[in-house]
Design an enzyme around this catalytic site. Structure first.
Site, PDB file in Angstrom:
ATOM      1  N   LYS A 116       0.803  -1.221   0.000  1.00 33.39           N
ATOM      2  CA  LYS A 116       0.000   0.000   0.000  1.00 33.39           C
ATOM      3  C   LYS A 116       0.835   1.270   0.000  1.00 33.39           C
ATOM      4  CE  LYS A 116      -4.017  -1.994  -0.035  1.00 33.39           C
ATOM      5  NZ  LYS A 116      -5.101  -1.685  -0.936  1.00 33.39           N
TER       6      LYS A 116
HETATM    7  N1  PMP Z   1      -3.549  -7.908   1.682  1.00 36.77           N
HETATM    8  C1  PMP Z   1      -3.503  -6.948   2.630  1.00 36.77           C
HETATM    9  C2  PMP Z   1      -2.797  -7.235   3.917  1.00 36.77           C
HETATM   10  C3  PMP Z   1      -4.112  -5.715   2.385  1.00 36.77           C
HETATM   11  O1  PMP Z   1      -4.065  -4.746   3.342  1.00 36.77           O
HETATM   12  C4  PMP Z   1      -4.799  -5.514   1.172  1.00 36.77           C
HETATM   13  C5  PMP Z   1      -5.538  -4.227   0.945  1.00 36.77           C
HETATM   14  N2  PMP Z   1      -6.820  -4.180   1.528  1.00 36.77           N
HETATM   15  C6  PMP Z   1      -4.831  -6.543   0.220  1.00 36.77           C
HETATM   16  C7  PMP Z   1      -4.179  -7.720   0.509  1.00 36.77           C
HETATM   17  C8  PMP Z   1      -5.595  -6.442  -1.080  1.00 36.77           C
HETATM   18  O2  PMP Z   1      -5.039  -5.536  -1.985  1.00 36.77           O
HETATM   19  P1  PMP Z   1      -6.003  -4.660  -2.901  1.00 36.77           P
HETATM   20  O3  PMP Z   1      -6.711  -3.700  -1.987  1.00 36.77           O
HETATM   21  O4  PMP Z   1      -5.088  -3.938  -3.832  1.00 36.77           O
HETATM   22  O5  PMP Z   1      -6.962  -5.554  -3.592  1.00 36.77           O
END
Ligand code: PMP
Length: 325
Positions: free
Chosen positions: A44
């Protein structure tokens, strides 16, 4: 001298590492992209910096402004890196199921954290989405980032994560496996990779308690699919604008228990102290292993670091309380 001018310049260009022990009976090559190598220890960081830059360019965020976001923790951290560099204040709303480590890390970065109940529907005024939205109306000179519908999210992965994977695999990748939360990671990477080679298979990992798999297969948004689960960061009770279902070839659901056990195996067998959703993605790939052929090269996105889950997945008492061990 060799140095970067600011911590944010260290975001991206994360390594790919081969999985060996867990996949010993699989002939194809399984590679993990370790996003914990970002300075905020998660994928992120990439979108945090980009979404702020985008908001500034669109004049949605002005000097001295307040950044507001609803997050499972990691996006808050990525945004905090940008906020510190640029002098913005920050408030995040987080559901109360998230790990204490994530909450304390955000506080350490100077972020005000508001905890909201997990067991309410998305449209309930107490939900973490609703509280963030309300604050952004009440607080002057504030900007609600909204990683779910803000398309700068998936654009970041189109511009960075996708091209990195293509370059690192020398264009030989055949499968991408990623957990789906906002959908930014999987959609952005898929947009880039399918442009390069439309045969690349994109597999989304979902949880029990989330609407994605059924919605993808039937077009039905089934409220009965929604219930609370322990896996953090993936699965949703809404359909974010960042998900492009046409680019995802299939969804696979993984149980909380299988995700947690596999997260521990990544640490013990591979030496990768990975986050909870990394275990979910690895377990999902193992459930789908019979679809892989000998020369396939599969890349699994591993979104964050295990240090965020020391009180949960890596804690025996917590695991016993959940009946996972
Ligand atoms: N794994 C974790 C630990 C996350 O914080 C997130 C984000 N919510 C994701 C996977 C999924 O990624 P995305 O939001 O880009 O689909």
């Amino acid at each position: 001298m060799e140095y970067v001018k600011n911590i944010t310049e260290l975001v991206g260009n994360t390594p790919l590492v081969k999985i060996n022990s867990i996949t010993k009976n699989i002939e194809s090559t399984i590679l993990a992209k370790l996003e914990s190598y970002n300075p905020g220890h998660s994928i992120k960081d990439r979108i945090g910096i980009q979404m702020i830059k985008d908001a500034e360019e669109k004049k949605l965020l002005k000097k001295g402004g307040v950044i507001i976001e609803s997050t499972s923790g990691n996006t808050g951290m990525g945004l905090a890196l940008a906020a510190i560099k640029k002098g913005y204040k920050m408030i995040v709303t987080m559901p109360d199921k998230m790990s204490i480590e994530k909450i304390d890390i955000l506080k350490a970065m100077g972020v005000k954290v508001i905890i909201t109940p997990t067991n309410v529907t998305a449209d309930n005024p107490q939900s973490y989405y609703s509280v963030a939205k309300r604050l952004s109306i009440e607080i002057k000179n504030s900007f609600y980032v909204n990683q779910y519908d803000n398309l700068a999210n998936r654009k970041t992965h189109y511009k960075t994560t996708g091209p990195e994977i293509w370059r690192q695999t020398d264009g030989k990748i055949t499968h991408l496996i990623a957990g789906v939360g906002t959908g930014g990671t999987i959609t952005g990477c898929a947009m880039f990779l399918k442009e390069k080679n439309s045969n690349i298979q994109i597999w989304g990992i979902d949880t029990y308690g989330s609407v994605y798999k059924k919605f993808h297969e039937t077009g039905v948004f089934d409220k009965d699919e929604i219930y609370s689960y322990t896996t953090e960061g993936i699965g949703e009770d809404i359909i974010p604008k960042n998900v492009d279902f046409k680019l995802i070839d299939l969804f696979e659901k993984v149980t909380d228990k299988d995700a947690a056990i596999m997260t521990r195996r990544l640490a013990k067998e591979e030496g990768i102290l990975a986050g909870n959703s990394c275990g979910a993605a690895m377990a999902g790939l193992m459930q789908l292993k019979d679809k892989l052929k000998k020369n396939d090269i599969a890349v699994i996105i591993m979104p964050d670091h295990g240090s965020r889950y020391l009180g949960k997945v890596y804690n025996d008492s917590w695991m016993k309380k959940q009946n996972f061990i």
